[in-house]
Design a protein around this motif. Structure first.
Motif, PDB file in Angstrom:
ATOM      1  N   GLY A   1       0.820  -1.216   0.000  1.00 14.04           N
ATOM      2  CA  GLY A   1       0.000   0.000   0.000  1.00 14.04           C
ATOM      3  C   GLY A   1       0.847   1.256   0.000  1.00 14.04           C
ATOM      4  O   GLY A   1       0.576   2.207  -0.742  1.00 14.04           O
ATOM      5  N   ASP A   2       1.917   1.269   0.807  1.00 14.79           N
ATOM      6  CA  ASP A   2       2.816   2.419   0.834  1.00 14.79           C
ATOM      7  C   ASP A   2       3.512   2.592  -0.508  1.00 14.79           C
ATOM      8  O   ASP A   2       3.702   3.712  -0.986  1.00 14.79           O
ATOM      9  N   PHE A   3       3.904   1.457  -1.125  1.00 15.39           N
ATOM     10  CA  PHE A   3       4.586   1.511  -2.417  1.00 15.39           C
ATOM     11  C   PHE A   3       3.676   2.117  -3.485  1.00 15.39           C
ATOM     12  O   PHE A   3       4.102   2.940  -4.299  1.00 15.39           O
ATOM     13  N   GLU A   4       2.404   1.715  -3.475  1.00 23.26           N
ATOM     14  CA  GLU A   4       1.462   2.231  -4.467  1.00 23.26           C
ATOM     15  C   GLU A   4       1.185   3.712  -4.265  1.00 23.26           C
ATOM     16  O   GLU A   4       0.852   4.435  -5.199  1.00 23.26           O
ATOM     17  N   LYS A   5       1.346   4.189  -3.017  1.00 26.24           N
ATOM     18  CA  LYS A   5       1.144   5.611  -2.735  1.00 26.24           C
ATOM     19  C   LYS A   5       2.377   6.439  -3.064  1.00 26.24           C
ATOM     20  O   LYS A   5       2.358   7.664  -2.967  1.00 26.24           O
ATOM     21  N   GLY A   6       3.461   5.770  -3.425  1.00 27.83           N
ATOM     22  CA  GLY A   6       4.688   6.486  -3.755  1.00 27.83           C
ATOM     23  C   GLY A   6       5.628   6.652  -2.592  1.00 27.83           C
ATOM     24  O   GLY A   6       6.641   7.355  -2.695  1.00 27.83           O
ATOM     25  N   ASN A   7       5.328   5.999  -1.445  1.00 21.35           N
ATOM     26  CA  ASN A   7       6.215   6.081  -0.283  1.00 21.35           C
ATOM     27  C   ASN A   7       7.316   5.042  -0.411  1.00 21.35           C
ATOM     28  O   ASN A   7       7.042   3.854  -0.533  1.00 21.35           O
ATOM     29  N   SER A   8       8.548   5.497  -0.386  1.00 18.71           N
ATOM     30  CA  SER A   8       9.662   4.560  -0.520  1.00 18.71           C
ATOM     31  C   SER A   8       9.829   3.743   0.756  1.00 18.71           C
ATOM     32  O   SER A   8       9.610   4.232   1.860  1.00 18.71           O
ATOM     33  N   VAL A   9      10.212   2.486   0.601  1.00 17.11           N
ATOM     34  CA  VAL A   9      10.428   1.582   1.728  1.00 17.11           C
ATOM     35  C   VAL A   9      11.826   0.993   1.603  1.00 17.11           C
ATOM     36  O   VAL A   9      12.165   0.408   0.574  1.00 17.11           O
ATOM     37  N   SER A  10      12.622   1.148   2.642  1.00 16.71           N
ATOM     38  CA  SER A  10      13.972   0.604   2.619  1.00 16.71           C
ATOM     39  C   SER A  10      13.916  -0.914   2.599  1.00 16.71           C
ATOM     40  O   SER A  10      13.121  -1.532   3.296  1.00 16.71           O
ATOM     41  N   GLN A  11      14.779  -1.520   1.804  1.00 17.56           N
ATOM     42  CA  GLN A  11      14.818  -2.984   1.718  1.00 17.56           C
ATOM     43  C   GLN A  11      15.272  -3.601   3.032  1.00 17.56           C
ATOM     44  O   GLN A  11      14.938  -4.738   3.351  1.00 17.56           O
ATOM     45  N   THR A  12      16.058  -2.842   3.811  1.00 17.44           N
ATOM     46  CA  THR A  12      16.579  -3.390   5.068  1.00 17.44           C
ATOM     47  C   THR A  12      15.766  -2.956   6.280  1.00 17.44           C
ATOM     48  O   THR A  12      16.103  -3.329   7.406  1.00 17.44           O
ATOM     49  N   ASN A  13      14.704  -2.182   6.044  1.00 12.07           N
ATOM     50  CA  ASN A  13      13.947  -1.643   7.174  1.00 12.07           C
ATOM     51  C   ASN A  13      13.334  -2.739   8.040  1.00 12.07           C
ATOM     52  O   ASN A  13      13.386  -2.685   9.272  1.00 12.07           O
ATOM     53  N   LYS A  14      12.765  -3.761   7.380  1.00 14.58           N
ATOM     54  CA  LYS A  14      12.117  -4.835   8.133  1.00 14.58           C
ATOM     55  C   LYS A  14      13.142  -5.651   8.909  1.00 14.58           C
ATOM     56  O   LYS A  14      12.926  -5.996  10.071  1.00 14.58           O
ATOM     57  N   ARG A  15      14.284  -5.944   8.280  1.00 17.01           N
ATOM     58  CA  ARG A  15      15.333  -6.695   8.972  1.00 17.01           C
ATOM     59  C   ARG A  15      15.877  -5.912  10.161  1.00 17.01           C
ATOM     60  O   ARG A  15      16.174  -6.471  11.212  1.00 17.01           O
ATOM     61  N   THR A  16      16.004  -4.585   9.975  1.00 19.87           N
ATOM     62  CA  THR A  16      16.477  -3.747  11.074  1.00 19.87           C
ATOM     63  C   THR A  16      15.506  -3.782  12.244  1.00 19.87           C
ATOM     64  O   THR A  16      15.905  -3.837  13.404  1.00 19.87           O
TER      65      THR A  16
END
Length: 235
Positions: A46-61
């Motif tokens: 949902g965030d991706f479709e809204k144009g909000n960038s998500v770090s690839q490592t955010n979840k692992r962090t």
């Protein structure tokens, strides 16, 4: 003959096809075809479709932070178990289910006893260890106009208040200390500041308090604040 790569880019998938085309004879064939699905939870998608960038490592962090917090919580509990055991403050039924020989301070395998509850071997039922303090709490409530049923778990808060002015049993003190130990460390990951600022200068002083001075007037909340005067002149 020429080769054409076709891509179908979706929000969480990529489709591809490689074809070979002979434009003169109007002939062609497919050399390869496939797709790649990128696993995403609905909130990230949902965030991706809204144009909000998500770090690839955010979840692992995030998971690493949770894991660190849990490891520190267990380490604090194990150290506190060892200290309380040396001081003789732990109830016997509780201490018997902790390893003090190999894995110091850890619960034995498949064991995680409750300090305030002890199993009656004859009846097989668990009994509350601090019944007398519970009755004192119930009487205190009744004197203040609250004649209601109370849960045994509230006794810990009564003991925290009682211990400020009165003597309590050593097992009750151990219960309070383990409760404080369990309910700390949620606001931030302790020690992260030091990792980010390795050159930060930290100094510690051991100073005596020589005077305690109350403010002349209470603040807006009616609270009286105090100033502590230290032996080196600091306030």
């Amino acid at each position: 003959m020429k080769k054409i790569l076709g891509l179908d880019l979706g929000t969480n998938s990529i489709g591809w096809a490689l074809v070979e085309l002979d434009t003169e004879n109007q002939e062609g064939k497919t050399l390869g075809i496939g797709s790649r699905i990128i696993p995403m939870s609905q909130d990230i998608l949902g965030d991706f479709e809204k144009g909000n960038s998500v770090s690839q490592t955010n979840k692992r962090t995030s998971f690493r932070g949770i894991r660190r917090l849990r490891e520190r919580t267990l380490l604090r509990r194990e150290r506190l178990h060892r200290v309380l055991n040396i001081l003789g403050l732990l109830p016997k039924h509780y201490a018997l289910q902790i390893d003090f020989e190999k894995h110091f301070g850890k619960f034995l395998d498949d064991k995680e006893p409750k300090l305030a509850w002890k199993k009656n071997e004859e009846t097989g039922r668990f009994e509350f260890l601090f019944k007398q303090s519970f009755l004192e709490m119930a009487a205190d409530f009744k004197e203040n106009g609250y004649d209601i049923k109370l849960p045994y778990d509230w006794t810990i808060y009564y003991l925290r208040k009682k211990a400020l002015t009165q003597k309590i049993e050593k097992e009750e003190l151990a219960w309070i200390m383990l409760n404080f130990n369990q309910k700390r460390g949620y606001n931030q990951l302790r020690g992260e500041e030091e990792e980010e600022n390795p050159n930060k200068l930290v100094e510690f002083y051991s100073l005596k308090v020589i005077d305690v001075i109350a403010d002349e007037k209470p603040n807006n909340k009616g609270e009286t604040w105090y100033s502590l005067k230290l032996e080196n002149g600091w306030v």
